[in-house]
Scaffold this motif. Sequence first.
Motif, PDB file in Angstrom:
ATOM      1  N   GLN A  11       0.848  -1.185   0.000  1.00 10.26           N
ATOM      2  CA  GLN A  11       0.000   0.000   0.000  1.00 10.26           C
ATOM      3  C   GLN A  11       0.884   1.234   0.000  1.00 10.26           C
ATOM      4  OE1 GLN A  11      -2.999  -0.103   3.007  1.00 10.26           O
ATOM      5  NE2 GLN A  11      -3.722  -2.061   2.302  1.00 10.26           N
ATOM      6  N   LEU A  12       0.444   2.271  -0.677  1.00 12.18           N
ATOM      7  CA  LEU A  12       1.285   3.459  -0.804  1.00 12.18           C
ATOM      8  C   LEU A  12       0.442   4.732  -0.652  1.00 12.18           C
ATOM      9  CD1 LEU A  12       4.164   3.971  -3.204  1.00 12.18           C
ATOM     10  CD2 LEU A  12       2.360   5.678  -3.262  1.00 12.18           C
ATOM     11  N   VAL A  13       0.969   5.677   0.106  1.00 11.65           N
ATOM     12  CA  VAL A  13       0.269   6.948   0.331  1.00 11.65           C
ATOM     13  C   VAL A  13       1.187   8.081  -0.103  1.00 11.65           C
ATOM     14  CG1 VAL A  13      -0.932   8.402   2.022  1.00 11.65           C
ATOM     15  CG2 VAL A  13      -0.877   5.902   2.339  1.00 11.65           C
ATOM     16  N   SER A  72      10.811  11.424 -10.598  1.00 13.49           N
ATOM     17  CA  SER A  72      10.561  10.911  -9.252  1.00 13.49           C
ATOM     18  C   SER A  72       9.492   9.807  -9.292  1.00 13.49           C
ATOM     19  CB  SER A  72      10.113  12.080  -8.370  1.00 13.49           C
ATOM     20  OG  SER A  72       9.806  11.658  -7.085  1.00 13.49           O
ATOM     21  N   ILE A  73       8.446  10.028 -10.073  1.00 10.73           N
ATOM     22  CA  ILE A  73       7.367   9.029 -10.173  1.00 10.73           C
ATOM     23  C   ILE A  73       7.898   7.751 -10.840  1.00 10.73           C
ATOM     24  CG2 ILE A  73       5.041   8.537 -11.044  1.00 10.73           C
ATOM     25  CD1 ILE A  73       4.579  11.592 -11.172  1.00 10.73           C
ATOM     26  N   GLN A  74       8.721   7.937 -11.884  1.00 14.76           N
ATOM     27  CA  GLN A  74       9.254   6.766 -12.591  1.00 14.76           C
ATOM     28  C   GLN A  74      10.196   5.958 -11.700  1.00 14.76           C
ATOM     29  OE1 GLN A  74      10.698   8.749 -16.053  1.00 14.76           O
ATOM     30  NE2 GLN A  74       8.709   8.674 -17.065  1.00 14.76           N
ATOM     31  N   THR A  75      10.968   6.660 -10.866  1.00 20.45           N
ATOM     32  CA  THR A  75      11.889   5.968  -9.947  1.00 20.45           C
ATOM     33  C   THR A  75      11.088   5.115  -8.969  1.00 20.45           C
ATOM     34  OG1 THR A  75      13.415   7.804 -10.137  1.00 20.45           O
ATOM     35  CG2 THR A  75      13.772   6.326  -8.279  1.00 20.45           C
ATOM     36  N   LEU A  76      10.002   5.692  -8.453  1.00 23.34           N
ATOM     37  CA  LEU A  76       9.144   4.944  -7.529  1.00 23.34           C
ATOM     38  C   LEU A  76       8.528   3.737  -8.240  1.00 23.34           C
ATOM     39  CD1 LEU A  76       7.488   4.689  -4.831  1.00 23.34           C
ATOM     40  CD2 LEU A  76       5.721   6.002  -6.002  1.00 23.34           C
ATOM     41  N   LYS A  77       8.075   3.953  -9.448  1.00 27.97           N
ATOM     42  CA  LYS A  77       7.456   2.855 -10.206  1.00 27.97           C
ATOM     43  C   LYS A  77       8.452   1.698 -10.377  1.00 27.97           C
ATOM     44  CE  LYS A  77       5.340   1.683 -14.582  1.00 27.97           C
ATOM     45  NZ  LYS A  77       5.003   2.111 -15.934  1.00 27.97           N
ATOM     46  N   ALA A  78       9.690   2.057 -10.738  1.00 31.18           N
ATOM     47  CA  ALA A  78      10.709   1.020 -10.945  1.00 31.18           C
ATOM     48  C   ALA A  78      10.959   0.257  -9.642  1.00 31.18           C
ATOM     49  CB  ALA A  78      12.001   1.665 -11.450  1.00 31.18           C
ATOM     50  N   PHE A  79      10.974   0.987  -8.529  1.00 31.48           N
ATOM     51  CA  PHE A  79      11.170   0.351  -7.217  1.00 31.48           C
ATOM     52  C   PHE A  79      10.041  -0.631  -6.919  1.00 31.48           C
ATOM     53  CE2 PHE A  79       9.721   0.499  -2.786  1.00 31.48           C
ATOM     54  CZ  PHE A  79      10.798  -0.079  -2.131  1.00 31.48           C
ATOM     55  N   LEU A  80       8.808  -0.176  -7.133  1.00 33.28           N
ATOM     56  CA  LEU A  80       7.649  -1.035  -6.843  1.00 33.28           C
ATOM     57  C   LEU A  80       7.652  -2.267  -7.744  1.00 33.28           C
ATOM     58  CD1 LEU A  80       4.845   1.670  -6.479  1.00 33.28           C
ATOM     59  CD2 LEU A  80       5.780   0.235  -4.648  1.00 33.28           C
ATOM     60  N   HIS A  81       7.980  -2.028  -9.002  1.00 32.52           N
ATOM     61  CA  HIS A  81       7.980  -3.126  -9.967  1.00 32.52           C
ATOM     62  C   HIS A  81       9.025  -4.173  -9.590  1.00 32.52           C
ATOM     63  CE1 HIS A  81       8.743  -5.139 -13.851  1.00 32.52           C
ATOM     64  NE2 HIS A  81       7.440  -5.119 -13.881  1.00 32.52           N
ATOM     65  N   LYS A  82      10.215  -3.678  -9.254  1.00 33.12           N
ATOM     66  CA  LYS A  82      11.321  -4.593  -8.948  1.00 33.12           C
ATOM     67  C   LYS A  82      11.069  -5.383  -7.655  1.00 33.12           C
ATOM     68  CE  LYS A  82      16.266  -4.635  -8.134  1.00 33.12           C
ATOM     69  NZ  LYS A  82      17.374  -3.834  -7.672  1.00 33.12           N
ATOM     70  N   TYR A  84       8.135  -5.521  -5.642  1.00 33.29           N
ATOM     71  CA  TYR A  84       6.801  -6.051  -5.318  1.00 33.29           C
ATOM     72  C   TYR A  84       6.066  -6.609  -6.533  1.00 33.29           C
ATOM     73  CZ  TYR A  84       7.431  -3.673  -0.865  1.00 33.29           C
ATOM     74  OH  TYR A  84       7.912  -3.274   0.342  1.00 33.29           O
ATOM     75  N   GLY A  85       6.348  -6.014  -7.697  1.00 30.90           N
ATOM     76  CA  GLY A  85       5.654  -6.472  -8.907  1.00 30.90           C
ATOM     77  C   GLY A  85       4.205  -6.032  -8.974  1.00 30.90           C
ATOM     78  N   GLY A  86       3.758  -5.223  -8.008  1.00 31.16           N
ATOM     79  CA  GLY A  86       2.360  -4.772  -8.046  1.00 31.16           C
ATOM     80  C   GLY A  86       2.040  -3.865  -6.878  1.00 31.16           C
ATOM     81  N   LEU A  87       0.802  -3.378  -6.885  1.00 33.37           N
ATOM     82  CA  LEU A  87       0.361  -2.445  -5.840  1.00 33.37           C
ATOM     83  C   LEU A  87      -1.092  -2.783  -5.499  1.00 33.37           C
ATOM     84  CD1 LEU A  87       1.328   0.093  -4.291  1.00 33.37           C
ATOM     85  CD2 LEU A  87       0.432   1.478  -6.165  1.00 33.37           C
ATOM     86  N   ASP A  88      -1.394  -2.844  -4.195  1.00 36.97           N
ATOM     87  CA  ASP A  88      -2.752  -3.205  -3.773  1.00 36.97           C
ATOM     88  C   ASP A  88      -3.597  -1.995  -3.384  1.00 36.97           C
ATOM     89  OD1 ASP A  88      -2.570  -6.268  -3.696  1.00 36.97           O
ATOM     90  OD2 ASP A  88      -0.766  -5.595  -2.681  1.00 36.97           O
ATOM     91  N   VAL A  89      -2.940  -0.979  -2.844  1.00 39.38           N
ATOM     92  CA  VAL A  89      -3.667   0.244  -2.473  1.00 39.38           C
ATOM     93  C   VAL A  89      -2.824   1.457  -2.840  1.00 39.38           C
ATOM     94  CG1 VAL A  89      -4.507   1.648  -0.538  1.00 39.38           C
ATOM     95  CG2 VAL A  89      -5.006  -0.792  -0.591  1.00 39.38           C
ATOM     96  N   LEU A  90      -3.451   2.413  -3.519  1.00 36.09           N
ATOM     97  CA  LEU A  90      -2.801   3.691  -3.819  1.00 36.09           C
ATOM     98  C   LEU A  90      -3.683   4.794  -3.250  1.00 36.09           C
ATOM     99  CD1 LEU A  90      -0.870   5.653  -5.323  1.00 36.09           C
ATOM    100  CD2 LEU A  90      -2.279   5.311  -7.367  1.00 36.09           C
TER     101      LEU A  90
END
Length: 277
Positions: A11-13, A72-82, A84-90
């Motif tokens: 989950q991410l806020v 900054s958004i792309q860096t976060l996306k790459a981190f999440l992808h690497k 966790y591979g996904g996101l359950d709550v945004l």
Amino acid sequence: MTQRRGKICTQLVTGANKGIGFAIVRGLCKQFDGDVILTARDEDRGMRAVKDLMKEGLNPLFHKLDISNQTSIQTLKAFLHKHYGGLDVLVNNAAIGSSLFANQAVKTLQVNFWGTLAVYNQLFPLLRPRARVVTLSSRASTWTYCRCSDVIKDRIRNPNITMEQLKELIREFEESAHSDTLEEKGWVKFAYGVSKIGVRLMSYIQGRDMTKETKKADILVNACCPGFVNTDMNDHKGTKTIDEGAETPLYLALLPSDVKSPKGEFIEEKNVTQWPN
Ligand SMILES: NC(=O)c1ccc[n+]([C@@H]2O[C@H](COP(=O)([O-])OP(=O)(O)OC[C@H]3O[C@@H](n4cnc5c(N)ncnc54)[C@H](OP(=O)(O)O)[C@@H]3O)[C@@H](O)[C@H]2O)c1
């Protein structure tokens, strides 16, 4: 950045170093079995918030995120992808406060509307089945809508509005603010209120269109107003505590996996609210 703990659910806020976002992270840490990522545009402020929650026995992770910065958004996306591979709550919580002045209008829309849209667009492919997306709009959206011309109201209330039409509406507001013709064009001089109309409609469109995609059909996207909350944004004039302000966003973020609604709605005090006629 703190290390992930290898749990699957994530989950991410956004904008969570203080105020309502901070309380949402606190609530998620207490109620959610998985990694909760507190993001902030400033690393020191973000890490301080994480440490404050750790003193309460909670364990959020930190990742830097400035929603007005694509890299900054792309860096976060790459981190999440690497990791966790996904996101359950945004939870799209980050925003800046109001200003009546035209030269502030572009900045307000840039963060509150365009920044929120950019985060969603980048992270959308990572949303897992049954994910929940919550965007902090405001009752100010209704107040602002009521003061717009009938032509603009009709465009806002159009149930078939597309994302392109919404972007056009926001661009028109920005141009009118720049040329000092807001009232002439049927707008009200309140960039914050327009930004909150923007994210409320954004959420409506995303929720509505999610239904059309079979693989994403069970993802619930909603916008909400947290109420009038005692934070820096309103110079601490708000009457609710930040934990009380976090209640509706948390309710939407933690909707059980088997429920199909609310979806694409605007929620106040856990109730669906429509645009007034
Ligand atoms: N308070 C209310 O009564 C109320 C009512 C209705 C809706 N809301 C909405 O609730 C949300 C939270 O508001 P709040 O009252 O808790 O405000 P707040 O205390 O001012 O917190 C706003 C947060 O957003 C962050 N932020 C601002 N620009 C950002 C950016 N470019 N990238 C990432 N983070 C950024 C701030 O970070 P910094 O500390 O670095 O500035 C801060 O963490 C907002 O969307 C607001 O519009 C609030």
